[in-house]
Design a protein around this motif. Structure first.
Motif, mmCIF file in Angstrom:
data_model
loop_
_atom_site.group_PDB
_atom_site.id
_atom_site.type_symbol
_atom_site.label_atom_id
_atom_site.label_comp_id
_atom_site.label_asym_id
_atom_site.label_seq_id
_atom_site.Cartn_x
_atom_site.Cartn_y
_atom_site.Cartn_z
ATOM 1 N N PHE A 107 0.807 -1.289 -0.112
ATOM 2 C CA PHE A 107 0.147 -0.083 -0.125
ATOM 3 C C PHE A 107 0.940 1.298 0.047
ATOM 4 O O PHE A 107 1.960 1.250 0.317
ATOM 5 C CB PHE A 107 -0.801 -0.003 1.124
ATOM 6 N N SER A 108 0.160 2.370 -0.486
ATOM 7 C CA SER A 108 0.988 3.655 -0.275
ATOM 8 C C SER A 108 1.021 4.038 1.204
ATOM 9 O O SER A 108 0.223 3.481 1.963
ATOM 10 C CB SER A 108 0.359 4.862 -1.362
ATOM 11 N N PHE A 115 -5.227 1.777 6.249
ATOM 12 C CA PHE A 115 -5.902 0.477 6.448
ATOM 13 C C PHE A 115 -5.428 -0.043 7.847
ATOM 14 O O PHE A 115 -6.107 -1.030 8.406
ATOM 15 C CB PHE A 115 -4.872 -0.367 5.393
ATOM 16 N N ASN A 116 -4.559 0.529 8.381
ATOM 17 C CA ASN A 116 -4.095 0.249 9.667
ATOM 18 C C ASN A 116 -5.128 0.722 10.743
ATOM 19 O O ASN A 116 -5.883 -0.134 11.495
ATOM 20 C CB ASN A 116 -2.834 0.713 10.130
ATOM 21 N N GLU A 117 -5.689 1.990 10.372
ATOM 22 C CA GLU A 117 -7.011 2.331 11.267
ATOM 23 C C GLU A 117 -8.221 1.451 11.310
ATOM 24 O O GLU A 117 -8.815 1.057 12.118
ATOM 25 C CB GLU A 117 -7.162 3.770 10.910
ATOM 26 N N SER A 118 -8.505 1.011 9.851
ATOM 27 C CA SER A 118 -9.737 0.238 9.620
ATOM 28 C C SER A 118 -9.523 -1.283 10.112
ATOM 29 O O SER A 118 -10.692 -1.770 10.681
ATOM 30 C CB SER A 118 -10.009 0.319 8.162
ATOM 31 N N GLY A 119 -8.460 -1.711 10.051
ATOM 32 C CA GLY A 119 -8.149 -2.940 10.796
ATOM 33 C C GLY A 119 -8.086 -3.109 11.959
ATOM 34 O O GLY A 119 -8.958 -3.811 12.479
ATOM 35 N N LEU A 234 -11.859 -2.039 3.985
ATOM 36 C CA LEU A 234 -10.928 -2.841 3.782
ATOM 37 C C LEU A 234 -11.172 -3.548 2.469
ATOM 38 O O LEU A 234 -9.850 -3.831 1.583
ATOM 39 C CB LEU A 234 -10.863 -3.987 5.015
ATOM 40 N N VAL A 235 -12.188 -4.003 2.327
ATOM 41 C CA VAL A 235 -12.416 -4.777 0.835
ATOM 42 C C VAL A 235 -12.270 -3.585 -0.161
ATOM 43 O O VAL A 235 -11.633 -4.075 -1.315
ATOM 44 C CB VAL A 235 -14.021 -4.792 0.992
ATOM 45 N N TYR A 236 -12.469 -2.367 -0.150
ATOM 46 C CA TYR A 236 -12.106 -1.277 -1.260
ATOM 47 C C TYR A 236 -10.723 -1.236 -1.407
ATOM 48 O O TYR A 236 -10.359 -1.138 -2.589
ATOM 49 C CB TYR A 236 -12.737 0.087 -0.784
ATOM 50 N N PHE A 237 -9.694 -1.497 -0.369
ATOM 51 C CA PHE A 237 -8.613 -1.082 -0.524
ATOM 52 C C PHE A 237 -7.743 -2.763 -1.292
ATOM 53 O O PHE A 237 -6.868 -2.508 -2.006
ATOM 54 C CB PHE A 237 -7.825 -1.177 0.975
ATOM 55 N N SER A 238 -8.616 -3.781 -0.928
ATOM 56 C CA SER A 238 -8.043 -5.011 -1.832
ATOM 57 C C SER A 238 -8.430 -4.906 -2.964
ATOM 58 O O SER A 238 -7.924 -5.473 -3.901
ATOM 59 C CB SER A 238 -8.513 -6.155 -1.053
ATOM 60 N N ASN A 239 -9.776 -4.401 -3.432
ATOM 61 C CA ASN A 239 -10.042 -4.279 -4.877
ATOM 62 C C ASN A 239 -11.079 -2.961 -4.772
ATOM 63 O O ASN A 239 -11.918 -2.771 -4.491
ATOM 64 C CB ASN A 239 -10.962 -5.503 -5.240
ATOM 65 N N GLU A 240 -10.559 -1.895 -5.717
ATOM 66 C CA GLU A 240 -11.022 -0.624 -5.686
ATOM 67 C C GLU A 240 -12.342 -0.643 -6.578
ATOM 68 O O GLU A 240 -13.173 0.280 -6.388
ATOM 69 C CB GLU A 240 -10.169 0.423 -6.501
#
Length: 367
Positions: A107-108, A115-119, A234-240
């Protein structure tokens, strides 16, 4: 519980970098002091049982007697201990789960922090929703909504409900030092402080004012909606291309705000206003007076209005970004068609300049 960072650099002892890298180990040592104190407390209780062997539950209750608890100043030490536990758990999840996923996904920097916050929040919201729903089911609060205000003040709580509130306060208090441990950007700190403060004020308010039943229902409702948002992110980060979760979240978010206001007005505005026990009695834990009821409703309404304002701004920003992306996608097509058109006009102009089909060349030929 020690957590070791794989880093070849050895920063100076007690420097900022040293504290940040080893904060979980330091906090674990502090938590061990509390655990040692609890061990002596357990031994003292065992000696008391040995000294008074005739102690037993009241007649008729048998071994099924339930212990109930109320809040007090000693809860501050318990909250502090579970704040330390939350810091340790945060570090464990970060190092052994989220960091490994980050290394695989590449990730950028912006997506890395989000991602860390949402995780972290997804795990917390899921755990809190399941725990809170189990308490609501065991206490029959959903099947009997009248119990939200009936019998107020609810000074006595079962162990699970008290432990739930202690854990919630400990978790949101741990989010304050995590701003330092996670090296949060300066521009993100005000936003983080706002929503952490809102959580602490509302949870502590429900706990101190003995509105624990209403607070539990509203927390589970709010956590469920927030869980859907962070899972969708999180799903959006894996597939936009997967953005349908945000649409479902937007609908439930608005419904959640309306349901929160409805339950608050029904419980505080009508239920407590018509209760038998009226008046301010600090010893009995009764805060059922007009000023407190108006203050509680004003705080809830102001918070819901603030959240809706942030939600509307978020949706407008998303729509503008989507419109810009669509415009950028159409722009190369229009430029390409324009270049093709200019190329065609250029060919016609060349033919005209060579005198192939121009009116002037035909006139000269006729003359």
């Amino acid at each position: 519980m020690a957590i070791r960072k794989k880093n070849n650099k050895n920063p100076p002892v007690f420097s900022h970098e040293f504290v940040i890298q080893n904060h979980a180990d330091i906090v674990s040592c502090v938590a061990m002091v509390f655990l040692l104190g609890l061990m002596f407390e357990v031994r003292a209780a065992a000696r008391a049982r040995a000294r008074f062997p005739s102690t037993r539950p009241p007649d008729g209750l048998g071994e099924t007697t339930l212990n109930y608890f109320h809040h007090g100043l000693k809860d501050l030490a318990t909250v502090f201990f579970y704040m330390l536990v939350a810091i340790i758990m945060h570090a464990i999840i970060q190092e052994y789960v989220l960091d490994k996923i980050n290394r695989k996904m590449h990730f950028s920097k912006t997506k890395h922090s989000k991602f860390n916050e949402s995780g972290q929040l997804s795990i917390f919201y899921l755990f809190s929703c399941v725990w809170g729903a189990s308490i609501l089911t065991s206490e029959n609060l959903l099947s009997n909504p009248v119990s939200l205000w009936e019998g107020y003040p609810h000074t006595l709580m079962p162990f699970q409900m008290k432990f739930f509130y202690i854990s919630q306060l400990g978790y949101w208090l741990h989010a304050l030092p995590e701003l330092y441990f996670q090296k949060t950007k300066k521009e993100d700190v005000p936003r983080q402080l706002v929503y952490i403060s809102l959580y602490l004020v509302h949870i502590a308010g429900a706990y101190i004012l003995n509105l624990n039943r209403l607070g539990l229902v509203l927390l589970v409702l709010h956590y469920f909606v927030e869980l859907l948002f962070h899972v969708s992110r999180l799903v959006y980060f894996s597939n936009e291309n997967r953005q349908s979760g945000f649409t479902v979240w937007a609908i439930l978010y608005v419904l959640g705000r309306l349901l929160t206001l409805s339950l608050s007005v029904l419980t505080v505005g009508f239920g407590l206003a018509g209760a038998e026990q009226q008046g301010l009695d600090l010893a009995a834990g009764n805060f059922n007076v007009l000023f407190v009821r108006v203050t509680v409703l004003a705080a809830i309404c102001a918070t819901q209005a603030f959240m809706m304002w942030k939600f509307i701004n978020f949706q407008l920003r998303r729509w503008r970004e989507h419109a810009q992306q669509q415009a950028q996608k159409k722009k190369p097509v229009s430029v390409k068609s324009k270049a093709k058109k200019d190329k065609t006009n250029g060919v016609n102009g060349t033919l005209s300049s060579n005198g192939a089909d121009s009116p002037r060349s035909r006139k000269e030929k006729s003359s």
